[in-house]
Design an enzyme around this catalytic site. Structure first.
Site, PDB file in Angstrom:
ATOM      1  N   GLU A 121      90.826  16.153   8.220  1.00 29.94           N
ATOM      2  CA  GLU A 121      89.785  15.572   7.372  1.00 29.94           C
ATOM      3  C   GLU A 121      88.732  14.894   8.243  1.00 29.94           C
ATOM      4  O   GLU A 121      89.066  14.074   9.108  1.00 29.94           O
ATOM      5  CB  GLU A 121      90.364  14.524   6.424  1.00 29.94           C
ATOM      6  CG  GLU A 121      91.174  15.080   5.279  1.00 29.94           C
ATOM      7  CD  GLU A 121      91.479  14.014   4.232  1.00 29.94           C
ATOM      8  OE1 GLU A 121      91.670  14.404   3.071  1.00 29.94           O
ATOM      9  OE2 GLU A 121      91.533  12.812   4.561  1.00 29.94           O
ATOM     10  N   CYS A 122      87.481  15.221   8.033  1.00 32.45           N
ATOM     11  CA  CYS A 122      86.337  14.579   8.687  1.00 32.45           C
ATOM     12  C   CYS A 122      86.529  14.559  10.200  1.00 32.45           C
ATOM     13  O   CYS A 122      86.394  15.585  10.857  1.00 32.45           O
ATOM     14  CB  CYS A 122      86.113  13.181   8.110  1.00 32.45           C
ATOM     15  SG  CYS A 122      84.431  12.553   8.402  1.00 32.45           S
ATOM     16  N   GLY A 123      86.866  13.425  10.799  1.00 29.49           N
ATOM     17  CA  GLY A 123      87.083  13.396  12.241  1.00 29.49           C
ATOM     18  C   GLY A 123      88.135  14.381  12.685  1.00 29.49           C
ATOM     19  O   GLY A 123      88.004  15.031  13.736  1.00 29.49           O
TER      20      GLY A 123
ATOM     21  N   THR B 256      88.178  19.988   6.408  1.00 25.76           N
ATOM     22  CA  THR B 256      86.998  19.676   5.602  1.00 25.76           C
ATOM     23  C   THR B 256      86.355  18.392   6.119  1.00 25.76           C
ATOM     24  O   THR B 256      87.012  17.569   6.749  1.00 25.76           O
ATOM     25  CB  THR B 256      87.357  19.430   4.130  1.00 25.76           C
ATOM     26  OG1 THR B 256      88.145  18.229   4.036  1.00 25.76           O
ATOM     27  CG2 THR B 256      88.124  20.571   3.532  1.00 25.76           C
TER      28      THR B 256
END
Length: 438
Positions: free
Chosen positions: A328-330, A429
């Site tokens: 997720e993200c990072g 994502t």
């Protein structure tokens, strides 16, 4: 017996809500009161301070992202084993998104739903009696949201305090706190908000200074008298994110920290085991785990160390050959081919997905998200709708040729197009999942 609760609200971010919240939490804990912090909306950082101040896990309560049953269940759990709950508002008290009544994501939704009174923190720097107009606006804006008291923040003098207090109390609103301007109490920030609790060199000394400020500047007994019982009903965990496996390897260090307390707690309650590992310490996920989860965080601050972590890289590649991996993200950024840091230097990442990201030219991406999964992954099965949010400054500079993971929409349902990536057992994502949609 349920806990009593109060909301700490303000007109905007930067008014001093977090300092007041942390100070109240710690001051009550020092009185041996069992107190828990809560946060409205999507925020990873403040619950870490809440937990450090109280010794109890914080919780996010999000009226947009969480179905009513899940929201009630989490609020009920927060109140069940505590004496007092202090719920910190995100941004301004009434700030949310248009949509279904009571599901805007604003803290005012929780105030109305549960009958929780609000303690309003007002930054009075640069004004005096005008503060009464602001307080009156808050007190009358929504009849179902009760402003129970006011804390005046960043006062410049005793005369300043007297003018503001008399103006507010002429409205019938009690002033239960008056905080003098003190630059040393400012909490350090970076691009995604406050510097995380675990990054403070002497965290408890910092938190105790906040408590000292509260004990010096607020009538803590009066604050406690303003609170009302928090008694949700009809809660269930049907919309909670189910554990993606029985044993879940979770990256956990200064580069990977953003996992919601309610998500991890539900996984444990459902019988799953969370097995932490540190990429920054060059650790690989335990090969006996069923799934690997790379949370968000600040990998852009540790790109060189991550790029040099050969054991981490090899272990992730071996794990992904046979078992699911999700970022997720990072975490999503690290799964890609490369990450360009703020100085413009490109660092090799895991290469388990084909995209590349950059932090050199920052652009803020912020908002609630609805994602319909296009294939099975650790978030759920194909067709499942996930509610969450996006908050990052990094940009995708190479899209790669992986399959998209989800069809994305914003919080009001406007289509945003395909999002995320999927290749074999690996998915990722930029959006953070909060709960399943309804």
């Amino acid at each position: 017996m349920s806990a009593r609760a109060i909301i700490i609200g303000a007109p905007r971010s930067g008014s001093g809500k977090t300092s007041v919240t942390i100070g109240i939490l710690r001051a009550l804990a020092r009185r041996r009161i069992r107190v828990r912090g809560a946060k409205s909306g999507p925020d990873y950082i403040d619950p870490g301070f809440h937990e450090a101040a109280t010794g109890l896990s914080g919780v996010n309560l999000d009226s947009w992202a969480m179905a009513p049953g899940l929201l009630n269940a989490l609020a009920g759990n927060a109140a069940a084993d505590t004496d007092f709950v202090v719920l910190e508002s995100a941004m301004g008290l009434f700030d949310g998104i248009p949509g279904t009544p009571g599901r805007s994501g604003a803290a005012s939704d929780l105030a109305a739903l549960y009958g929780i009174p609000t303690l309003l923190v007002l930054d009075v720097s640069g004004q005096s009696t005008t503060v009464a107009a602001v307080a009156k606006g808050f007190a009358t804006y929504r009849p179902d949201v009760r402003i129970a008291g006011v804390v005046l923040n960043r006062l410049g003098s005793e005369r300043h305090r007297k003018l503001c207090t008399e103006a507010v109390e002429s409205l019938g609103l009690p002033v239960v706190g008056a905080i003098q301007r003190d630059p040393t109490l400012t909490m350090p920030e970076r691009h995604l908000g406050l510097v995380q609790a675990g990054e403070h060199d002497d965290l408890m000394a910092f938190i105790d200074r906040m408590a000292d400020m509260v004990e010096r500047s607020l009538d803590l007994d009066a604050v406690m008298r303003l609170a009302e019982p928090l008694m949700p009903s009809g809660g269930d965990f049907a919309a909670a994110l189910p554990p993606p496996g029985q044993r879940i390897a979770v990256a956990q260090d200064k580069a990977f920290t953003f996992i919601y307390p309610h998500v991890a707690n539900h996984w444990r309650a459902a019988g799953a085991e969370i097995v932490p590992f540190s990429p920054l310490a060059n650790e690989a996920p335990d090969s006996n785990c069923d799934v690997c989860w790379l949370p968000g965080g600040y990998p852009e601050l540790h790109t060189g160390k991550l790029a040099a972590a050969a054991n981490f890289r090899a272990g992730m590649a071996a794990f992904a050959r046979t078992k699911p991996v999700h970022g997720e993200c990072g975490g999503f950024m690290v799964l890609g081919e490369a990450l360009e840091d703020a100085d413009g230097t490109t660092h090799r990442m895991l290469g388990l997905l084909g995209h590349a990201t950059s932090f050199a030219k920052r652009k803020m991406h912020l908002g609630y998200r609805q994602a319909r999964l296009l294939s099975d992954c650790p978030l759920g099965s194909a067709g499942t709708v996930i509610r969450g949010h996006e908050f990052h400054y990094a940009q995708t500079i190479v899209a790669g040729n992986d399959q998209p993971l989800a069809d994305l929409a914003d919080g009001q349902g406007a289509p945003l197009g395909p999002s995320g990536c999927r290749r074999g057992h690996v998915s990722g994502t930029f959006f953070h999942a909060i709960a399943r949609g309804d």
